[in-house]
Design a protein around this motif. Structure first.
Motif, mmCIF file in Angstrom:
data_model
loop_
_atom_site.group_PDB
_atom_site.id
_atom_site.type_symbol
_atom_site.label_atom_id
_atom_site.label_comp_id
_atom_site.label_asym_id
_atom_site.label_seq_id
_atom_site.Cartn_x
_atom_site.Cartn_y
_atom_site.Cartn_z
ATOM 1 N N LYS A 79 0.845 -1.185 0.000
ATOM 2 C CA LYS A 79 0.000 0.000 0.000
ATOM 3 C C LYS A 79 0.889 1.247 0.000
ATOM 4 N N TRP A 80 0.526 2.225 -0.827
ATOM 5 C CA TRP A 80 1.294 3.460 -0.936
ATOM 6 C C TRP A 80 0.833 4.473 0.108
ATOM 7 N N HIS A 81 1.816 5.203 0.675
ATOM 8 C CA HIS A 81 1.539 6.228 1.682
ATOM 9 C C HIS A 81 2.262 7.516 1.310
ATOM 10 N N PHE A 82 1.552 8.632 1.382
ATOM 11 C CA PHE A 82 2.133 9.948 1.131
ATOM 12 C C PHE A 82 3.164 10.269 2.210
ATOM 13 N N VAL A 83 4.324 10.755 1.797
ATOM 14 C CA VAL A 83 5.365 11.173 2.750
ATOM 15 C C VAL A 83 5.087 12.638 3.059
ATOM 16 N N ASP A 84 4.445 12.878 4.201
ATOM 17 C CA ASP A 84 3.949 14.223 4.472
ATOM 18 C C ASP A 84 5.021 15.250 4.822
ATOM 19 N N ASP A 85 6.226 14.812 5.148
ATOM 20 C CA ASP A 85 7.266 15.812 5.417
ATOM 21 C C ASP A 85 8.119 16.125 4.186
ATOM 22 N N ILE A 86 7.764 15.555 3.036
ATOM 23 C CA ILE A 86 8.354 15.977 1.760
ATOM 24 C C ILE A 86 7.269 16.787 1.061
#
Length: 109
Positions: A79-86
């Motif tokens: 499952k793909w997850h957004f890298v919120d600190d990029i």
């Protein structure tokens, strides 16, 4: 993604995947990528155990959304997850460089 952007991304990714892995170990590890719609997936390839077939592992995914590139990581359940600190950015090369450096150990663990 318009044709100009796609050609530019292909040039960037070809250069990155062809030069990232030293020539003397390219028989043990390779990098490639897939483009599907607005998404570019960076892929690591390794020879299979007791097999001639190479296995593929997705490293990172870049998604173009409203003119900005977002970076995602993939978990063990695929499952793909957004890298919120990029932060999303218009500059694809900048996002690729962040993934390459991987200061948090998310991608190249």
């Amino acid at each position: 993604m318009d044709e100009f952007t796609k050609k530019r991304i292909i040039k960037i990714m070809d250069n990155y995947t062809n030069n990232k892995i030293p020539k003397h170990i390219q028989n043990k590890i390779k990098l490639s990528y897939k483009i599907r719609g607005e998404n570019i997936t960076l892929v690591e390839e390794r020879p299979g155990y007791k097999s001639d077939i190479w296995t593929q592992s997705d490293i990172a995914q870049f998604r173009l959304n409203q003119g900005k590139w977002k970076v995602y990581w993939r978990d063990s359940k695929e499952k793909w997850h957004f890298v919120d600190d990029i932060l999303p950015d218009e500059d694809f090369s900048k996002q690729l460089e962040i993934v390459d450096k991987d200061n948090r150990g998310i991608f190249w663990g």
